[in-house]
Design a protein around this motif. Sequence first.
Motif, PDB file in Angstrom:
ATOM      1  N   PHE A 100       0.911  -1.250   0.004  1.00  0.00           N
ATOM      2  CA  PHE A 100      -0.115   0.090  -0.138  1.00  0.00           C
ATOM      3  C   PHE A 100       0.863   1.287   0.050  1.00  0.00           C
ATOM      4  O   PHE A 100       0.412   2.270  -0.369  1.00  0.00           O
ATOM      5  N   CYS A 101       2.189   0.965   0.469  1.00  0.00           N
ATOM      6  CA  CYS A 101       2.842   2.467   0.313  1.00  0.00           C
ATOM      7  C   CYS A 101       4.102   2.377  -0.526  1.00  0.00           C
ATOM      8  O   CYS A 101       4.668   3.579  -0.614  1.00  0.00           O
ATOM      9  N   ARG A 102       4.202   1.438  -1.237  1.00  0.00           N
ATOM     10  CA  ARG A 102       5.317   1.577  -2.432  1.00  0.00           C
ATOM     11  C   ARG A 102       4.783   2.666  -3.442  1.00  0.00           C
ATOM     12  O   ARG A 102       3.907   2.774  -3.588  1.00  0.00           O
ATOM     13  N   GLU A 103       5.731   3.049  -4.144  1.00  0.00           N
ATOM     14  CA  GLU A 103       5.644   4.017  -5.270  1.00  0.00           C
ATOM     15  C   GLU A 103       4.767   3.345  -6.289  1.00  0.00           C
ATOM     16  O   GLU A 103       4.894   2.386  -6.633  1.00  0.00           O
ATOM     17  N   GLY A 104       3.505   4.256  -6.529  1.00  0.00           N
ATOM     18  CA  GLY A 104       2.665   3.807  -7.443  1.00  0.00           C
ATOM     19  C   GLY A 104       1.512   3.092  -6.708  1.00  0.00           C
ATOM     20  O   GLY A 104       0.544   2.803  -7.212  1.00  0.00           O
ATOM     21  N   GLY A 105       1.603   3.027  -5.650  1.00  0.00           N
ATOM     22  CA  GLY A 105       0.620   2.471  -4.664  1.00  0.00           C
ATOM     23  C   GLY A 105      -0.401   3.253  -4.167  1.00  0.00           C
ATOM     24  O   GLY A 105      -0.291   4.483  -4.413  1.00  0.00           O
TER      25      GLY A 105
ATOM     26  N   ILE B  17      -2.025   1.158   8.886  1.00  0.00           N
ATOM     27  CA  ILE B  17      -1.907  -0.486   8.696  1.00  0.00           C
ATOM     28  C   ILE B  17      -1.564  -1.050  10.089  1.00  0.00           C
ATOM     29  O   ILE B  17      -2.140  -2.129  10.371  1.00  0.00           O
ATOM     30  N   GLU B  18      -0.556  -0.461  10.644  1.00  0.00           N
ATOM     31  CA  GLU B  18      -0.281  -1.000  12.062  1.00  0.00           C
ATOM     32  C   GLU B  18      -1.142  -1.132  13.111  1.00  0.00           C
ATOM     33  O   GLU B  18      -1.366  -2.069  13.818  1.00  0.00           O
ATOM     34  N   ARG B  19      -2.033   0.246  13.023  1.00  0.00           N
ATOM     35  CA  ARG B  19      -3.162   0.235  14.022  1.00  0.00           C
ATOM     36  C   ARG B  19      -4.417  -0.520  13.533  1.00  0.00           C
ATOM     37  O   ARG B  19      -5.315  -0.620  14.192  1.00  0.00           O
ATOM     38  N   LEU B  20      -4.359  -1.031  12.319  1.00  0.00           N
ATOM     39  CA  LEU B  20      -5.619  -1.877  12.000  1.00  0.00           C
ATOM     40  C   LEU B  20      -6.827  -0.946  11.675  1.00  0.00           C
ATOM     41  O   LEU B  20      -7.884  -1.437  11.632  1.00  0.00           O
ATOM     42  N   VAL B  21      -6.473   0.375  11.305  1.00  0.00           N
ATOM     43  CA  VAL B  21      -7.525   1.073  10.876  1.00  0.00           C
ATOM     44  C   VAL B  21      -7.662   1.805   9.513  1.00  0.00           C
ATOM     45  O   VAL B  21      -8.184   2.477   9.360  1.00  0.00           O
ATOM     46  N   HIS B  22      -6.801   1.206   8.570  1.00  0.00           N
ATOM     47  CA  HIS B  22      -6.820   1.487   7.284  1.00  0.00           C
ATOM     48  C   HIS B  22      -8.176   1.136   6.644  1.00  0.00           C
ATOM     49  O   HIS B  22      -8.531   0.143   6.715  1.00  0.00           O
ATOM     50  N   PRO B  23      -8.830   2.495   5.934  1.00  0.00           N
ATOM     51  CA  PRO B  23     -10.264   2.219   5.561  1.00  0.00           C
ATOM     52  C   PRO B  23     -10.387   1.078   4.343  1.00  0.00           C
ATOM     53  O   PRO B  23     -11.575   0.500   4.212  1.00  0.00           O
ATOM     54  N   ASP B  24      -9.278   0.681   3.861  1.00  0.00           N
ATOM     55  CA  ASP B  24      -9.180  -0.252   2.510  1.00  0.00           C
ATOM     56  C   ASP B  24      -8.688  -1.594   3.029  1.00  0.00           C
ATOM     57  O   ASP B  24      -8.468  -2.297   1.974  1.00  0.00           O
ATOM     58  N   ILE B  25      -8.561  -1.921   4.190  1.00  0.00           N
ATOM     59  CA  ILE B  25      -8.168  -3.208   4.539  1.00  0.00           C
ATOM     60  C   ILE B  25      -9.207  -3.623   5.721  1.00  0.00           C
ATOM     61  O   ILE B  25      -9.211  -3.064   6.902  1.00  0.00           O
ATOM     62  N   HIS B  26      -9.563  -4.869   5.354  1.00  0.00           N
ATOM     63  CA  HIS B  26     -10.870  -5.555   6.254  1.00  0.00           C
ATOM     64  C   HIS B  26     -10.325  -6.805   6.538  1.00  0.00           C
ATOM     65  O   HIS B  26      -9.753  -7.658   5.942  1.00  0.00           O
ATOM     66  N   PHE B  27     -10.885  -6.965   7.758  1.00  0.00           N
ATOM     67  CA  PHE B  27     -10.317  -8.192   8.544  1.00  0.00           C
ATOM     68  C   PHE B  27     -11.615  -9.142   8.895  1.00  0.00           C
ATOM     69  O   PHE B  27     -12.849  -8.522   9.409  1.00  0.00           O
ATOM     70  N   VAL B  28     -11.595 -10.169   8.564  1.00  0.00           N
ATOM     71  CA  VAL B  28     -12.703 -11.418   8.863  1.00  0.00           C
ATOM     72  C   VAL B  28     -11.979 -12.379   9.539  1.00  0.00           C
ATOM     73  O   VAL B  28     -10.945 -12.998   9.314  1.00  0.00           O
ATOM     74  N   PHE B  29     -12.764 -12.885  10.720  1.00  0.00           N
ATOM     75  CA  PHE B  29     -12.328 -13.992  11.551  1.00  0.00           C
ATOM     76  C   PHE B  29     -13.652 -14.557  12.130  1.00  0.00           C
ATOM     77  O   PHE B  29     -14.662 -14.157  11.943  1.00  0.00           O
ATOM     78  N   PRO B  30     -13.339 -15.815  12.567  1.00  0.00           N
ATOM     79  CA  PRO B  30     -14.559 -16.560  13.188  1.00  0.00           C
ATOM     80  C   PRO B  30     -15.187 -15.890  14.388  1.00  0.00           C
ATOM     81  O   PRO B  30     -14.608 -15.308  15.123  1.00  0.00           O
TER      82      PRO B  30
ATOM     83  N   PRO C 115     -12.161   1.910  -3.374  1.00  0.00           N
ATOM     84  CA  PRO C 115     -11.270   2.130  -2.534  1.00  0.00           C
ATOM     85  C   PRO C 115     -11.384   3.774  -1.928  1.00  0.00           C
ATOM     86  O   PRO C 115     -11.681   4.676  -2.767  1.00  0.00           O
ATOM     87  N   TYR C 116     -11.178   3.778  -0.489  1.00  0.00           N
ATOM     88  CA  TYR C 116     -11.261   5.353  -0.067  1.00  0.00           C
ATOM     89  C   TYR C 116     -10.010   6.034  -0.244  1.00  0.00           C
ATOM     90  O   TYR C 116      -9.932   7.271  -0.509  1.00  0.00           O
ATOM     91  N   GLU C 117      -8.937   5.195  -0.215  1.00  0.00           N
ATOM     92  CA  GLU C 117      -7.615   5.920  -0.382  1.00  0.00           C
ATOM     93  C   GLU C 117      -6.565   5.249  -1.540  1.00  0.00           C
ATOM     94  O   GLU C 117      -6.190   4.005  -1.305  1.00  0.00           O
ATOM     95  N   GLY C 118      -6.946   5.731  -2.787  1.00  0.00           N
ATOM     96  CA  GLY C 118      -5.718   5.078  -3.887  1.00  0.00           C
ATOM     97  C   GLY C 118      -6.625   3.964  -4.564  1.00  0.00           C
ATOM     98  O   GLY C 118      -8.097   4.205  -4.877  1.00  0.00           O
TER      99      GLY C 118
ATOM    100  N   VAL D 102      -8.113  -9.568   4.623  1.00  0.00           N
ATOM    101  CA  VAL D 102      -7.445 -10.723   5.456  1.00  0.00           C
ATOM    102  C   VAL D 102      -8.299 -11.514   6.306  1.00  0.00           C
ATOM    103  O   VAL D 102      -8.962 -10.814   7.155  1.00  0.00           O
ATOM    104  N   VAL D 103      -8.290 -12.718   5.961  1.00  0.00           N
ATOM    105  CA  VAL D 103      -9.389 -13.543   6.481  1.00  0.00           C
ATOM    106  C   VAL D 103      -8.466 -14.730   7.162  1.00  0.00           C
ATOM    107  O   VAL D 103      -7.726 -15.473   7.040  1.00  0.00           O
ATOM    108  N   LEU D 104      -8.777 -14.685   8.588  1.00  0.00           N
ATOM    109  CA  LEU D 104      -8.032 -15.565   9.600  1.00  0.00           C
ATOM    110  C   LEU D 104      -9.006 -16.656   9.923  1.00  0.00           C
ATOM    111  O   LEU D 104     -10.027 -16.551  10.134  1.00  0.00           O
TER     112      LEU D 104
END
Length: 369
Positions: A44-49, A64-77, A143-146, A152-154
């Motif tokens: 998400f941070c590389r040039e052109g991303g 991303i570190e705080r798990l609050v990026h609006p375009d990264i969604h987490f799914v788990f049981p 996507p909200y940003e970019g 991410v499905v755990l």
Amino acid sequence: MHSQIVEHLRSCADKGRFPHSLLFTEREGYGAIALVLEVLKYLFCREGGNGADGLEAEQTRKKIERLVHPDIHFVFPVNTSTLVGKEKRPEVEEFYPLWRELVAENPYFSEQELYERLGIENKQGTIGVAEANFILRKSMLSPYEGDKRAFVVLFPERMNQEASNKLLKSVEEPLPGTYFFFISQNPHRIIPTIVSRCSLVEVSPLPAEELAEALSKKSGIEREEALYWAECAGGSYGKALAMIKGGGNAARNLELFHRMLSLAKQKDLPALIVLSDELAAMAKEAQKQFCRDALEIVRKLFMLSCGVEKLAHISPREREEYGSMVPLLSKEFFERGAALFNNSIELLESNVNSKFIFCDMCNRFYFFV
């Protein structure tokens, strides 16, 4: 850690050949979640991303570190919870505050630790149609940003058949800029059609020296002690941390196993039945963890019986207890015991009544110990 995997996936991104669906397979505590977050930061941070160089890229990494990026969604049981929406099964997003707390504290957590944090430790977590619809709904939004979004499905092995079928087309033919990261500890339980659409990444155990260095920095223990725990944990950072902290659940399961063994040797069937009721009253994931720990105990006892204590990887605080169990065992016990606990895990996964499982377990101990 796992720098080779991270570098390989970064290289794929640089060459424009990054897979749209990845399946990371690991054993408990190997660190696939931390690895995936590192890959996402680069993607998400590389040039052109999505993120640009400088301040904007740094802000993206922090999200991303705080798990609050609006375009990264987490799914788990998930399941109905004592902490979230007690009346009905909540949406997976309602668990996000608890999820973020857990990952921030320890991204090497076990499935049981996840359920305990979410307040569903007495139930079987599942990924159902609601979670599949959540993914489909989010994937249809821009996507909200970019220009990228990621899911991410755990523990995808907890996905039921209907949910798997709903997601299959999205995994097979993802929308532009959409990426799926599946993290599994039991990939053989995922439907083959989804597995076949993914690029497989096997997260290996960490080398003892590398793990010892990380443990020494994290826990402030001496290098020699850190190396001991690294070897005991078999390359699992999560397990090593739990052992250093005292391993409350593991210690309790060792005590339960020892009690079962002693009662069987004494031929005290009524007390064994009481113990079976105690095991049946545990939460489902705790029951499976007991069986997994029991398998490891059987392995350690076998190593001791063969006179190779170094391969048993027994901590000093456990040595006396293990030593007292070895004389109680026959040569036939190890094969029978391993088969018994493996079969019990399979039955628990199949939702067989746990009272029957543990009553049978204690009864078999009575006859072959």
